[in-house]
Design an enzyme around this catalytic site. Sequence first.
Site, PDB file in Angstrom:
ATOM      1  N   GLY A 125      43.555  38.780  36.930  1.00 14.98           N
ATOM      2  CA  GLY A 125      44.560  38.361  35.954  1.00 14.98           C
ATOM      3  C   GLY A 125      45.963  38.833  36.273  1.00 14.98           C
ATOM      4  O   GLY A 125      46.815  38.884  35.387  1.00 14.98           O
ATOM      5  N   ILE A 258      35.896  30.308  44.698  1.00 11.69           N
ATOM      6  CA  ILE A 258      35.465  31.099  45.856  1.00 11.69           C
ATOM      7  C   ILE A 258      34.517  32.189  45.372  1.00 11.69           C
ATOM      8  O   ILE A 258      34.916  33.091  44.630  1.00 11.69           O
ATOM      9  CB  ILE A 258      36.680  31.701  46.579  1.00 11.69           C
ATOM     10  N   TYR A 439      62.720  39.983  49.282  1.00  8.13           N
ATOM     11  CA  TYR A 439      62.146  40.083  47.935  1.00  8.13           C
ATOM     12  C   TYR A 439      63.264  40.569  47.011  1.00  8.13           C
ATOM     13  O   TYR A 439      63.779  41.669  47.183  1.00  8.13           O
ATOM     14  CB  TYR A 439      60.987  41.077  47.969  1.00  8.13           C
TER      15      TYR A 439
END
Length: 525
Positions: A125, A258, A439
């Site tokens: 999550g 998967i 980033y």
Amino acid sequence: MTRTAERSWWGWGRVDQALPDDECVSLAAMLPGLPDRPRPVPRLPDLALPPSRVDPPSSLPVTTDDDARAAHTYGKAYRDVVRALSGDLRAAPDAVAAPGTEDDVVRLLDWAGSAGVVVVPFGGGSSVVGGVEYRGADPWLSLDLTGLDRVLEVDPVSRAARIQGGALGPVLEEQLRPHGLTLRHFPQSFEFSTLGGWLATRAGGHYATLYTHIDDLVESLRVVTPAGVSESWRLPGSGAGPSPDRLFLGSEGTLGVITEAWMRLQDRPRFKASASVAFADMTAAMAAVRAIAQSGLHPANCRLLDPGEAALSGASTAGECVLVLGVESAAHPVDGRLAELTDLARAHGGSVAAAGDGGTDAADTWRSAFLRMPYVRDGLARMSAIVETFETACTWDRAEELYATVRAEIGAAVEEVTGAPGLVNCRFTHVYPDGPAPYFTVIAAGRPGSEVAMWDDVKTAASEVLGRLGATITHHHAVGRDHRPGYDRQRPEPFAVALRAAKAALDPAGILNPGVLIDPCRTAP
């Protein structure tokens, strides 16, 4: 370990690691205009969830318990945290499934397909791109795969292991440790994400060069689709047509679930060394990092922090850029390789601090800040600050322009959206011979009640500038729903046609994670 620690239902990670109120207030002091006190964290018993619209057979491992539904409503993006803090659980799943076997997954997909119930696979999550949140009108099931968490088989001769897709990072490493082996894949979300999630999102690990993407570690995959089970052969390499594994790597739960993978392993490292290097400006620092990336020395860590990022993480307070270098090996000492790397950095104007004179301290400081940052983000969100991170990749010939343009244009967008300047910092998380992965972190003062809309505006501006510069919409955070506009621009149209055809063939009822990668295509059950 991770399975017994209490996970936060509204924010990142563990409940006991969340920032206390006074630390939230202290952090917010860097941005004038924020509230005096943090927003309280709602109590789940005080929140109202919409009634469940499904009635699954009792033979299936499914619950409609409100606590489980609340914890599976969102991922962990900033906008997810803000909505959870405001008690907005209108988008909660109608039910949560907890399969313990692959046969459970098959039966759940069969039932969902016949009942017209959307299925959204859910690993740990930790998605920060809307990957586990359904935004349509149909009843939906969150398919929590963390019950499939075993290392089923280890092949020490080939140095590989067959691992179930729901294994969280610490869980799979605990099972590999007695064999002296490691997957060596450590994303920031390592403690709270699963192997299947890494594969489905083509995750990037902590290591900055060489085998950092999960793609490189895959030997074969086993995937349950509504049309049947796909299992590729275990091979070190193959030129037999398009790779079947590549169809599912990065498919983000839209084509199948998967359940297992044979993964390439490594011996656990025994030798490590690190150093930090200070640079007066980003131009010299980028040249040094490019030389290192093209040297073939393959440092495990090669993180370049611009002055703002270095200050935010505590790695430097002198207005310098800081390069954090690290090397490791399972077979031989690495001091010589670290010396070669630092020599390259010096040749480009860097000032090296090795172990014993601050080098290790800078690396350790950065690492601690890196792991702590998601909790800091949540603390700032409680203070109505806007916090956004986005990552990209480009070739070296465009790196300086991208860095300067993004900082300038996103800085202007933040000021337009919030009415005040904000912070726009950058670090290079991964480097390749042909380019870096910048980033960016954006922190700005928000307005209570408008945080999500303001975040959306900043996100849109970031997507537009990256698209115009020809940089990828995501280097390792996946596409999800938040990055769909940028992905649609980046993806070639013939490939989109093929992807839609694969979706129609493998998921004819269109129940698997609709809206991710391609537009939903639902048929009546």
